[in-house]
Design an enzyme around this catalytic site. Structure first.
Site, PDB file in Angstrom:
ATOM      1  N   SER A 233       0.828  -1.195   0.000  1.00  0.00           N
ATOM      2  CA  SER A 233       0.000   0.000   0.000  1.00  0.00           C
ATOM      3  C   SER A 233       0.875   1.262   0.000  1.00  0.00           C
ATOM      4  O   SER A 233       1.718   1.433  -0.876  1.00  0.00           O
ATOM      5  CB  SER A 233      -0.938  -0.057   1.207  1.00  0.00           C
ATOM      6  OG  SER A 233      -1.926   0.925   1.143  1.00  0.00           O
ATOM      7  N   ASP A 456      -8.729  -4.251  -6.519  1.00  0.00           N
ATOM      8  CA  ASP A 456      -8.321  -3.552  -5.292  1.00  0.00           C
ATOM      9  C   ASP A 456      -8.948  -2.165  -5.271  1.00  0.00           C
ATOM     10  O   ASP A 456      -8.830  -1.400  -6.228  1.00  0.00           O
ATOM     11  CB  ASP A 456      -6.797  -3.459  -5.255  1.00  0.00           C
ATOM     12  CG  ASP A 456      -6.236  -2.864  -3.973  1.00  0.00           C
ATOM     13  OD1 ASP A 456      -7.025  -2.445  -3.111  1.00  0.00           O
ATOM     14  OD2 ASP A 456      -5.000  -2.823  -3.849  1.00  0.00           O
ATOM     15  N   HIS A 485      -6.586  -6.179  -0.620  1.00  0.00           N
ATOM     16  CA  HIS A 485      -5.563  -5.129  -0.559  1.00  0.00           C
ATOM     17  C   HIS A 485      -4.388  -5.674   0.246  1.00  0.00           C
ATOM     18  O   HIS A 485      -4.448  -5.807   1.460  1.00  0.00           O
ATOM     19  CB  HIS A 485      -6.150  -3.887   0.104  1.00  0.00           C
ATOM     20  CG  HIS A 485      -5.209  -2.739   0.168  1.00  0.00           C
ATOM     21  ND1 HIS A 485      -4.666  -2.173  -0.967  1.00  0.00           N
ATOM     22  CD2 HIS A 485      -4.711  -2.038   1.220  1.00  0.00           C
ATOM     23  CE1 HIS A 485      -3.885  -1.171  -0.608  1.00  0.00           C
ATOM     24  NE2 HIS A 485      -3.880  -1.076   0.702  1.00  0.00           N
TER      25      HIS A 485
END
Length: 539
Positions: A233, A456, A485
């Site tokens: 991320s 995602d 994710h």
């Protein structure tokens, strides 16, 4: 862009007409220097890294507040608050480690991990060494986690009293009234003032560029000539900055669920894209719940499931569950279904139970927890400081109002919640940076690996494609028709095989490959949960 990824089992963009950001943001704007040439920050990083290499990290028993079991050990690495002044104020970053479990002949060094955020701690990551998905990697690598600057015990940031930050119940209108918008503007201004007041002059030094520089100092302190890193991320963004600042220091690097690094999208437009993508993932959840109507009784179609959800929202607005769970707390809990489908059975069960006059599961999942209030507020403070410092933001409320009103017409699920979270950046007084143009030249960087789930929501897949275009020689692995994710070391054996091949053997496909999706979660009926509660070994 709150995009916090879990590691494995533990833990594109719809076309819209958006306002062009033409109004300069509040606060001065200065270029993000230090990524090329002999700048003060580049020199300061070299000085700090040499110092850290000489000192190393004295690992020992972890402090009790970290909650980390043996054989995890902990230590600290000191980094400059301001890299332009490497001999000035120093801050200590906390680090955790489990030594490689295999023989010394197999050891490949340290694997450093960051789970995202901004504002998330990776201190827990060494516990992954015990998971089946990570054991072969953990034989070859010391598994290293750390808390970035501002997070946890690493020179912690705070912008508001934690008790005030988690006050509940709160509303969460998907189409807010003008008066409610004015309330949130006032709250955003107060939050921005709180950050400036509590952090003082240090506030400007909490940035993604400094997170990348800190990573190089950590590399040196671990005794590694070159870095092996996995970022999930937000961790992919400052990992990408690292490749631009220090391409010669990269050994292997994994970008799991990549942030779009295009400077024009950092961070305002990335958040708009995220709001759009969450609508698709919210629809996926409702499709799954409808498919299992026999279990949850929330509706046999996605529209019926949506009506059940709106019924819960309406009832909580009149009478908060347990006095603490209002529409705001419900919505915050439901956002997790966009991050990982492991949450789907839990959230569906809570909604189903509530509509059967049992609010306890919903209270357990959604009520604020005073015992974690400090950690929650700290995470949000770091998130806000980093994103507001990193880039220009519009300081004209009319821009925010126009863009988010437009998006909310087609994607109401997350849009305004996302806007309120980021709105302090409209009133930020610390100097802003101009985002670095992430890119590498042919032959400048070893092969890097990008992992992405096709659906995602937190980091839409166009970000992975953009990152691959910018990092020469990078390889993209896509989990098709899935929306988790953070997919590395998780429930997809195909993805994990590519991850292992890369980390253990340096092998990758030529440019791209894809994996079939992991299985959908198994629904759990209320009756079955009731039976499980009777069993002493049930979880």
């Amino acid at each position: 862009m709150r995009a916090v990824a879990k590691f494995g089992a533990v833990a594109g963009l719809v076309s819209l007409v958006l306002t062009t950001l033409t109004v300069p943001p509040a606060g001065a704007v200065h270029p993000a220097d230090g990524f090329a040439g002999a700048t003060a920050e580049a020199h300061g990083t070299a000085v700090a890294a040499a110092r850290a290499a000489s000192t190393g990290i004295a690992f020992g028993a972890c402090p009790e507040e970290e909650g980390l079991p043996k054989p995890v050990t902990c230590g600290t690495v000191r980094v400059p608050l301001d890299y332009a002044k490497p001999s000035g104020r120093q801050i200590a970053l906390t680090v955790s480690r489990v030594r490689a479990s295999g023989p010394s002949a197999e050891r490949q060094g340290a694997l450093v991990y960051n789970p995202g955020g901004p504002g998330a701690s990776g201190m827990y990551f060494p516990m992954a060494a015990e998971l089946p998905e990570w054991k072969r990697i953990a034989r070859a690598y010391d598994i290293v986690g750390y808390a970035p600057r501002g997070v946890g015990r690493s020179a912690p940031l705070s912008c508001q009293d934690p008790a005030d930050f988690i006050k509940a119940p709160t509303p969460a209108p998907t189409h807010p009234s003008p008066s409610y918008k004015q309330e949130r503007i006032a709250q955003a201004k107060a939050y921005a003032r709180g950050c400036a007041r509590k952090a003082g002059a240090a506030l400007t030094h909490y940035t993604s560029l400094n997170n990348a520089r800190d990573l190089d100092v950590l590399r040196a302190a671990l005794g590694e000539k070159k870095l092996t890193f996995m970022g999930a991320s937000y961790g992919t963004y400052f990992g990408a900055l690292y490749t631009t600042l220090f391409p010669g220091h990269v050994r292997r690097m994994v970008f799991d669920s990549a942030v779009n690094p295009d400077p024009s999208r950092i961070w305002y437009r990335n958040n708009l894209a995220q709001s759009v993508a969450f609508e698709t993932r919210w629809a996926d959840f409702r499709v799954w719940v409808a498919k299992h109507d026999a279990t949850y009784k929330l509706g046999a179609t996605p529209k019926e499931v949506a009506r059940s959800y709106e019924q819960v929202r309406a009832e909580l607005a009149l009478k908060p569950a347990g006095g603490k769970v209002g529409p705001g707390q419900l919505h915050a809990a439901m956002l997790s279904v966009g991050y990982h489908d492991d949450y789907w059975p839990l959230r569906a069960h809570a909604l189903s139970a509530y509509l059967k006059d049992d609010p306890k599961p919903l209270i357990a999942q959604a009520a604020p927890r005073p015992d974690t209030a400090k950690e929650t507020e700290n995470s949000n403070a770091v998130y806000t400081a980093v994103e507001c410092n990193d880039a220009p933001w519009p300081d004209d409320w009319k821009i925010w109002d126009h863009d988010n009103t437009q998006i909310a017409r087609v994607a109401p699920f997350e849009t305004w919640d996302n806007a309120w979270m980021n709105l302090p950046c409209a009133f930020w007084t610390a100097p802003r940076q101009q985002p670095v143009d992430v890119r590498t030249q042919p032959g400048e960087l070893p092969t890097t690996l990008i992992l992405a789930a096709e659906r995602d929501a937190a980091t839409p897949i166009e970000g992975a494609h953009e990152l691959q275009r910018r990092l020469d020689g990078s390889v993209l692995i896509t989990e098709e028709d899935a929306g988790t994710h953070g997919i590395g070391g998780g429930g997809n054996a195909c993805v994990n095989a590519y991850l292992e091949d890369y980390l253990l053997r340096g092998k990758t496909p030529v440019r791209r490959a894809s994996c079939a999706p992991h299985p959908e979660p198994d629904p759990v009926s209320l009756d079955r949960r009731a039976e499980q509660r009777k069993l002493p070994h049930a979880v």
